[in-house]
Motif scaffolding. Structure first.
Motif, PDB file in Angstrom:
ATOM      1  N   GLU A  13       0.803  -1.218   0.000  1.00 31.50           N
ATOM      2  CA  GLU A  13       0.000   0.000   0.000  1.00 31.50           C
ATOM      3  C   GLU A  13       0.840   1.273   0.000  1.00 31.50           C
ATOM      4  O   GLU A  13       0.283   2.371  -0.057  1.00 31.50           O
ATOM      5  CB  GLU A  13      -0.939  -0.013   1.208  1.00 31.50           C
ATOM      6  N   THR A  14       2.155   1.135   0.072  1.00 33.87           N
ATOM      7  CA  THR A  14       3.022   2.325   0.008  1.00 33.87           C
ATOM      8  C   THR A  14       2.867   3.000  -1.347  1.00 33.87           C
ATOM      9  O   THR A  14       3.003   2.364  -2.390  1.00 33.87           O
ATOM     10  CB  THR A  14       4.496   1.940   0.223  1.00 33.87           C
ATOM     11  N   GLN A  15       2.581   4.288  -1.335  1.00 29.89           N
ATOM     12  CA  GLN A  15       2.363   5.039  -2.570  1.00 29.89           C
ATOM     13  C   GLN A  15       3.702   5.486  -3.154  1.00 29.89           C
ATOM     14  O   GLN A  15       4.419   6.293  -2.559  1.00 29.89           O
ATOM     15  CB  GLN A  15       1.474   6.261  -2.296  1.00 29.89           C
ATOM     16  N   ALA A  16       4.048   4.961  -4.320  1.00 30.10           N
ATOM     17  CA  ALA A  16       5.280   5.329  -5.018  1.00 30.10           C
ATOM     18  C   ALA A  16       5.105   4.985  -6.491  1.00 30.10           C
ATOM     19  O   ALA A  16       4.387   4.043  -6.834  1.00 30.10           O
ATOM     20  CB  ALA A  16       6.490   4.608  -4.444  1.00 30.10           C
ATOM     21  N   THR A  17       5.779   5.727  -7.350  1.00 34.41           N
ATOM     22  CA  THR A  17       5.669   5.536  -8.795  1.00 34.41           C
ATOM     23  C   THR A  17       6.962   4.954  -9.337  1.00 34.41           C
ATOM     24  O   THR A  17       8.029   5.559  -9.179  1.00 34.41           O
ATOM     25  CB  THR A  17       5.374   6.869  -9.502  1.00 34.41           C
ATOM     26  N   GLY A  18       6.863   3.784  -9.945  1.00 35.03           N
ATOM     27  CA  GLY A  18       8.043   3.144 -10.515  1.00 35.03           C
ATOM     28  C   GLY A  18       8.210   3.479 -11.989  1.00 35.03           C
ATOM     29  O   GLY A  18       7.230   3.670 -12.713  1.00 35.03           O
ATOM     30  N   HIS A  19       9.453   3.564 -12.430  1.00 36.17           N
ATOM     31  CA  HIS A  19       9.778   3.883 -13.818  1.00 36.17           C
ATOM     32  C   HIS A  19      10.762   2.845 -14.346  1.00 36.17           C
ATOM     33  O   HIS A  19      11.772   2.555 -13.690  1.00 36.17           O
ATOM     34  CB  HIS A  19      10.410   5.275 -13.929  1.00 36.17           C
ATOM     35  N   LEU A  20      10.471   2.299 -15.500  1.00 36.68           N
ATOM     36  CA  LEU A  20      11.380   1.361 -16.146  1.00 36.68           C
ATOM     37  C   LEU A  20      12.470   2.179 -16.827  1.00 36.68           C
ATOM     38  O   LEU A  20      12.228   2.857 -17.828  1.00 36.68           O
ATOM     39  CB  LEU A  20      10.616   0.526 -17.169  1.00 36.68           C
ATOM     40  N   ALA A  21      13.686   2.149 -16.264  1.00 39.47           N
ATOM     41  CA  ALA A  21      14.766   2.979 -16.791  1.00 39.47           C
ATOM     42  C   ALA A  21      16.107   2.405 -16.373  1.00 39.47           C
ATOM     43  O   ALA A  21      16.343   2.160 -15.189  1.00 39.47           O
ATOM     44  CB  ALA A  21      14.640   4.422 -16.293  1.00 39.47           C
ATOM     45  N   ASN A  22      16.981   2.198 -17.350  1.00 38.86           N
ATOM     46  CA  ASN A  22      18.348   1.781 -17.082  1.00 38.86           C
ATOM     47  C   ASN A  22      19.196   3.024 -16.880  1.00 38.86           C
ATOM     48  O   ASN A  22      19.155   3.963 -17.695  1.00 38.86           O
ATOM     49  CB  ASN A  22      18.873   0.952 -18.262  1.00 38.86           C
ATOM     50  N   MET A  23      19.960   3.054 -15.805  1.00 36.51           N
ATOM     51  CA  MET A  23      20.760   4.235 -15.493  1.00 36.51           C
ATOM     52  C   MET A  23      21.706   4.637 -16.618  1.00 36.51           C
ATOM     53  O   MET A  23      22.047   5.808 -16.765  1.00 36.51           O
ATOM     54  CB  MET A  23      21.559   4.004 -14.213  1.00 36.51           C
ATOM     55  N   THR A  24      22.154   3.672 -17.411  1.00 42.32           N
ATOM     56  CA  THR A  24      23.107   3.991 -18.478  1.00 42.32           C
ATOM     57  C   THR A  24      22.422   4.459 -19.757  1.00 42.32           C
ATOM     58  O   THR A  24      23.097   4.813 -20.719  1.00 42.32           O
ATOM     59  CB  THR A  24      23.985   2.770 -18.802  1.00 42.32           C
ATOM     60  N   ASP A  25      21.089   4.450 -19.778  1.00 42.36           N
ATOM     61  CA  ASP A  25      20.334   4.974 -20.918  1.00 42.36           C
ATOM     62  C   ASP A  25      20.124   6.460 -20.690  1.00 42.36           C
ATOM     63  O   ASP A  25      19.161   6.886 -20.061  1.00 42.36           O
ATOM     64  CB  ASP A  25      18.995   4.238 -21.041  1.00 42.36           C
ATOM     65  N   ARG A  26      21.051   7.277 -21.184  1.00 40.67           N
ATOM     66  CA  ARG A  26      21.037   8.707 -20.883  1.00 40.67           C
ATOM     67  C   ARG A  26      19.755   9.393 -21.367  1.00 40.67           C
ATOM     68  O   ARG A  26      19.229  10.286 -20.694  1.00 40.67           O
ATOM     69  CB  ARG A  26      22.250   9.399 -21.523  1.00 40.67           C
ATOM     70  N   ILE A  27      19.243   8.990 -22.507  1.00 40.42           N
ATOM     71  CA  ILE A  27      18.060   9.648 -23.053  1.00 40.42           C
ATOM     72  C   ILE A  27      16.842   9.361 -22.183  1.00 40.42           C
ATOM     73  O   ILE A  27      16.088  10.270 -21.803  1.00 40.42           O
ATOM     74  CB  ILE A  27      17.812   9.200 -24.508  1.00 40.42           C
ATOM     75  N   ALA A  28      16.638   8.083 -21.855  1.00 39.74           N
ATOM     76  CA  ALA A  28      15.495   7.728 -21.017  1.00 39.74           C
ATOM     77  C   ALA A  28      15.604   8.376 -19.638  1.00 39.74           C
ATOM     78  O   ALA A  28      14.606   8.882 -19.090  1.00 39.74           O
ATOM     79  CB  ALA A  28      15.394   6.215 -20.881  1.00 39.74           C
ATOM     80  N   MET A  29      16.791   8.374 -19.068  1.00 43.45           N
ATOM     81  CA  MET A  29      16.974   8.977 -17.754  1.00 43.45           C
ATOM     82  C   MET A  29      16.758  10.482 -17.797  1.00 43.45           C
ATOM     83  O   MET A  29      16.172  11.064 -16.881  1.00 43.45           O
ATOM     84  CB  MET A  29      18.373   8.652 -17.218  1.00 43.45           C
ATOM     85  N   ALA A  30      17.202  11.136 -18.866  1.00 42.24           N
ATOM     86  CA  ALA A  30      17.023  12.583 -18.970  1.00 42.24           C
ATOM     87  C   ALA A  30      15.543  12.947 -18.997  1.00 42.24           C
ATOM     88  O   ALA A  30      15.109  13.926 -18.366  1.00 42.24           O
ATOM     89  CB  ALA A  30      17.723  13.109 -20.224  1.00 42.24           C
ATOM     90  N   THR A  31      14.748  12.155 -19.704  1.00 41.50           N
ATOM     91  CA  THR A  31      13.307  12.406 -19.761  1.00 41.50           C
ATOM     92  C   THR A  31      12.692  12.352 -18.370  1.00 41.50           C
ATOM     93  O   THR A  31      11.852  13.192 -18.006  1.00 41.50           O
ATOM     94  CB  THR A  31      12.621  11.377 -20.679  1.00 41.50           C
ATOM     95  N   LEU A  32      13.112  11.381 -17.587  1.00 41.90           N
ATOM     96  CA  LEU A  32      12.606  11.261 -16.220  1.00 41.90           C
ATOM     97  C   LEU A  32      13.145  12.372 -15.330  1.00 41.90           C
ATOM     98  O   LEU A  32      12.385  13.045 -14.614  1.00 41.90           O
ATOM     99  CB  LEU A  32      12.994   9.898 -15.651  1.00 41.90           C
ATOM    100  N   LEU A  33      14.433  12.599 -15.380  1.00 47.16           N
ATOM    101  CA  LEU A  33      15.076  13.550 -14.486  1.00 47.16           C
ATOM    102  C   LEU A  33      14.626  14.983 -14.743  1.00 47.16           C
ATOM    103  O   LEU A  33      14.572  15.808 -13.820  1.00 47.16           O
ATOM    104  CB  LEU A  33      16.596  13.447 -14.625  1.00 47.16           C
ATOM    105  N   ASP A  34      14.297  15.280 -15.980  1.00 42.33           N
ATOM    106  CA  ASP A  34      13.896  16.642 -16.320  1.00 42.33           C
ATOM    107  C   ASP A  34      12.502  16.998 -15.809  1.00 42.33           C
ATOM    108  O   ASP A  34      12.055  18.137 -15.984  1.00 42.33           O
ATOM    109  CB  ASP A  34      13.989  16.858 -17.837  1.00 42.33           C
ATOM    110  N   GLN A  35      11.823  16.041 -15.175  1.00 41.46           N
ATOM    111  CA  GLN A  35      10.588  16.383 -14.475  1.00 41.46           C
ATOM    112  C   GLN A  35      10.893  17.290 -13.289  1.00 41.46           C
ATOM    113  O   GLN A  35      10.036  18.044 -12.837  1.00 41.46           O
ATOM    114  CB  GLN A  35       9.889  15.111 -13.983  1.00 41.46           C
ATOM    115  N   GLY A  36      12.135  17.187 -12.776  1.00 42.59           N
ATOM    116  CA  GLY A  36      12.537  17.984 -11.633  1.00 42.59           C
ATOM    117  C   GLY A  36      12.103  17.337 -10.333  1.00 42.59           C
ATOM    118  O   GLY A  36      10.945  16.922 -10.185  1.00 42.59           O
TER     119      GLY A  36
END
Length: 247
Positions: free
Chosen positions: A51-74
């Motif tokens: 029941e812990t509220q958290a949002t998971g994202h499928l993302a490999n740390m070495t995939d710079r493009i995918a990570m940038a999309t997530l990280l740029d949410q701020g």
């Protein structure tokens, strides 16, 4: 510990210390996001969180493009937790490519995540970054040359961020969680290559202990410690974060 209204991202938050940190931050009131490298890992994490509220994202740390999309949410909080222990082996016995992959995951990817989030934090006037460090950052262990080098680099990155952006409201901490009962420790015990691999499982700490300390570091109470490399075994830190004293 109150983090209501804060957004947090925990890299590698699908198991072990990362998953426990997701839970601790959520319990403190933060809106928590986390990454996982594979769909099965993400599914398992969602099941374990219950029941812990958290949002998971499928993302490999070495995939710079995918990570940038997530990280740029701020995010208000970044916990650079994702790491690998491999390759375990003496220097003449491991491929250079595997060594480089370890550095990419444990250091370069943490730099990239920090760089992307830092721009948003500075623009907003502040933020908190916790780099999961290790005693291996300061003391070499046989068979761990890649892991030790990566964590040593991360420790210096922590100091560099504090030097360059501490005055702009960026709270940065390096945090060594101690020897914790995680899947990484399973791999370490299987290697049998150094004293850490000989530690019995019953001597390992539960992941909830470092997670509680990490959540506390994300609160204003930890301001005086910003820029430092900290260790979960420190009595003052344990007391301040509500952890029991060590025997």
């Amino acid at each position: 510990m109150k983090l209501t209204g804060k957004t947090a991202l925990v890299t590698g938050g699908n198991r072990g210390i990362g998953l426990a940190t997701v839970r601790a931050l959520a319990e403190a009131g933060a809106e928590v996001h986390f990454t996982a490298r594979s769909a099965p890992n993400l599914t398992a994490a969602r099941r374990d969180l219950g029941e812990t509220q958290a949002t998971g994202h499928l993302a490999n740390m070495t995939d710079r493009i995918a990570m940038a999309t997530l990280l740029d949410q701020g995010f208000d909080i970044l916990v650079n937790n994702a790491a690998v222990i491999a390759p375990i082996g003496r220097i003449l016995d491991i491929p250079a490519e595997d060594w480089a992959t370890s550095i990419d995951i444990n250091l370069t990817s943490a730099f990239h995540a920090t760089q992307r989030v830092l721009a948003h934090m500075v623009a907003r006037g502040g933020g908190t970054i916790v780099n999961i460090s290790s005693g291996a950052a300061h003391r070499p262990q046989e068979g761990w040359s890649a892991y030790c080098a990566g964590k040593a680099g991360l420790a210096m990155l922590t100091r560099s961020i504090h030097l360059e952006y501490g005055a702009q409201g960026i709270r940065i901490f390096g945090f060594a969680p101690g020897v914790v009962d995680t899947d990484m420790q399973v791999a370490i015990r299987a290697s049998g290559i150094n004293p850490v691999s000989k530690l019995p499982r019953e001597s390992l700490a539960p992941a909830s202990e470092p997670a509680r300390a990490i959540a506390w570091l994300c609160t204003p109470a930890a301001d005086p410690l910003a820029g430092q490399e900290l260790d979960v075994r420190n009595p003052e830190l344990r007391a301040a974060s509500g952890l029991p004293p060590l025997p």
